[in-house]
Design a protein around this motif. Structure first.
Motif, PDB file in Angstrom:
ATOM      1  N   THR A   1       1.041 -17.740 -69.467  1.00 38.22           N
ATOM      2  CA  THR A   1       2.313 -18.453 -69.628  1.00 38.22           C
ATOM      3  C   THR A   1       3.295 -18.164 -68.496  1.00 38.22           C
ATOM      4  O   THR A   1       4.058 -19.042 -68.104  1.00 38.22           O
ATOM      5  N   GLY A   2       3.263 -16.932 -67.956  1.00 41.84           N
ATOM      6  CA  GLY A   2       4.203 -16.574 -66.892  1.00 41.84           C
ATOM      7  C   GLY A   2       4.010 -17.406 -65.646  1.00 41.84           C
ATOM      8  O   GLY A   2       4.966 -17.978 -65.106  1.00 41.84           O
ATOM      9  N   CYS A   3       2.757 -17.508 -65.167  1.00 42.00           N
ATOM     10  CA  CYS A   3       2.530 -18.261 -63.936  1.00 42.00           C
ATOM     11  C   CYS A   3       2.630 -19.773 -64.175  1.00 42.00           C
ATOM     12  O   CYS A   3       3.089 -20.511 -63.296  1.00 42.00           O
ATOM     13  N   LEU A   4       2.255 -20.238 -65.362  1.00 43.06           N
ATOM     14  CA  LEU A   4       2.353 -21.671 -65.638  1.00 43.06           C
ATOM     15  C   LEU A   4       3.796 -22.148 -65.791  1.00 43.06           C
ATOM     16  O   LEU A   4       4.073 -23.345 -65.689  1.00 43.06           O
ATOM     17  N   PHE A   5       4.712 -21.216 -66.026  1.00 45.78           N
ATOM     18  CA  PHE A   5       6.134 -21.557 -66.103  1.00 45.78           C
ATOM     19  C   PHE A   5       6.622 -22.157 -64.791  1.00 45.78           C
ATOM     20  O   PHE A   5       7.634 -22.858 -64.744  1.00 45.78           O
ATOM     21  N   LEU A   6       5.860 -21.888 -63.711  1.00 42.44           N
ATOM     22  CA  LEU A   6       6.179 -22.455 -62.404  1.00 42.44           C
ATOM     23  C   LEU A   6       6.330 -23.971 -62.482  1.00 42.44           C
ATOM     24  O   LEU A   6       7.245 -24.541 -61.880  1.00 42.44           O
ATOM     25  N   HIS A   7       5.427 -24.634 -63.211  1.00 38.76           N
ATOM     26  CA  HIS A   7       5.459 -26.098 -63.243  1.00 38.76           C
ATOM     27  C   HIS A   7       6.729 -26.612 -63.909  1.00 38.76           C
ATOM     28  O   HIS A   7       7.270 -27.644 -63.500  1.00 38.76           O
ATOM     29  N   VAL A   8       7.203 -25.896 -64.917  1.00 35.78           N
ATOM     30  CA  VAL A   8       8.458 -26.293 -65.569  1.00 35.78           C
ATOM     31  C   VAL A   8       9.633 -26.056 -64.625  1.00 35.78           C
ATOM     32  O   VAL A   8      10.573 -26.846 -64.562  1.00 35.78           O
TER      33      VAL A   8
END
Length: 381
Positions: free
Chosen positions: A258-265
């Motif tokens: 979830t931490g790295c995927l928050f990049l897209h948001v």
């Protein structure tokens, strides 16, 4: 021993993002030192574009959209890579558990799906390599256009580099300009390519969890169809344990991605908005197009797999309901209800605290990009 994601992890090792095979579960300090040196040595584009943006704003120049695209992209990939590596130990344990078939038998279609993912990994890497190659040769193909634009619009850009750059010394002289160009190529390979490969690793691990869910549904059908009551309850108990194990793997994947995927948001909408604005103001250059295509593909594969995971997890309830539970005793029927109830809650992988990766987030990001595009277009009037 981790036996899945073989090709993808080997690519990540080359980019100093994943440790050697023998150190995957407990990487030595040398791995983190090498990683920090890689991040430090690849900051040249971010520094050069940041300095160029500052000088352009001071000189009231309108030629800043390329700087914004590059800065957002570089900040994004630095964040993405660093967050992934910070969770590397726990992610490696997930890959190890997805490689373990001692307790639950290997799915009959595992080898076929694994080969398909291996093929897709090679195809994906080839696509990224082609995009990076085009990005790197772009300055040679458009150098004459850059020189002409400098003459007609009174710009003082340094032609022949990957991105617009400013340094507090003369970089037009030989061999400084050539060294800076090669340094920028090295930066693109180890940052943008590294982030793209991480996206594929995330997608691939979610697809391996989908394989487990599909296997569980086959085991559940076999357990329900078993005529012998004792054997049936034994198989059904194994199914319940397997289902709990799958949910636990899903929870861990969600927690550590979830931490790295928050990049897209955070940044994808802003990046796409800036690229769209640049396209409206002038023809979209190849380097910006390569960034856009690579970023969109990385977002797309993660979101498609996230949606696939949601759909498969919720389909367990339908598979249980469609089994021949009605031919079994009342206690068995009550146990089936527990599986159906549990499956109503899907396995999701969050992209930060506000959303999760699925088809919806793709639409949300492009809506955000349109908002940024409108804001930039209004501000330029």
């Amino acid at each position: 021993m981790i036996t899945i994601l073989g090709e993808t992890l080997s690519y990540l090792r080359f980019n100093c993002i994943w440790p050697n095979k023998k150190d995957e579960l407990n990487p030595p300090k040398s791995f983190y030192i090498k990683f920090i040196l890689m991040l430090t040595s690849t900051s040249i584009i971010l520094i050069g574009s940041g300095a160029h943006l500052t000088v352009s704003i001071q000189n009231n120049s309108n030629n800043i959209t390329e700087d914004l695209v590059i800065i957002i992209a570089e900040i994004g990939v630095f964040y993405f890579i660093a967050t992934f590596v910070s969770e590397q130990k726990d992610i490696a344990k997930i890959y190890l558990d997805l490689s373990d078939f001692d307790k639950y038998e290997k799915p009959h279609h595992f080898e076929k799906r694994n080969k398909q993912l291996l093929f897709l990994s090679r195809m994906y890497k080839t696509f990224i390599d082609i995009a990076i190659f085009n990005f790197c040769v772009y300055p040679f193909c458009t150098k004459h256009l850059c020189v002409k634009e400098n003459e007609t619009r009174s710009f003082k850009e340094v032609c022949g580099l990957l991105v617009t750059t400013w340094m507090p010394f003369d970089i037009e002289v030989f061999p400084i300009k050539q060294i800076l160009y090669l340094w920028q190529c090295y930066t693109i390979v180890f940052t943008m390519k590294g982030a793209a490969l991480i996206s594929f690793a995330i997608m691939e691990s979610m697809e391996h969890l989908v394989i487990r869910i599909q296997h569980f549904k086959v085991m559940l059908a076999d357990a329900v169809d078993t005529q012998d009551e004792i054997v049936r309850m034994k198989r059904f108990s194994c199914c319940i344990e397997y289902h709990i194990n799958i949910f636990d793997l899903g929870r861990r994947i969600d927690k550590y991605y979830t931490g790295c995927l928050f990049l897209h948001v955070l940044l994808s909408g802003a990046l796409f908005g800036c690229i769209g604005y640049r396209f409206m103001q002038e023809s979209l250059p190849l380097n910006a197009l390569c960034i856009f295509m690579g970023w969109v593909l990385s977002l797309y594969i993660v979101c498609i797999s996230g949606q696939h995971l949601i759909d498969e997890a919720t389909s367990v309830a339908e598979a249980a309901y469609n089994s021949k539970w009605y031919d079994r005793d009342v206690q068995f029927q009550k146990n089936i209800i527990f599986i159906i109830t549990r499956s109503q809650t899907p396995i999701v992988v969050h992209a930060g605290p506000f959303s999760y990766v699925s088809h919806i987030i793709i639409l949300t990001i492009f809506k955000t990009a349109y908002s940024y595009l409108t804001l930039l277009n209004t501000a330029s009037m």
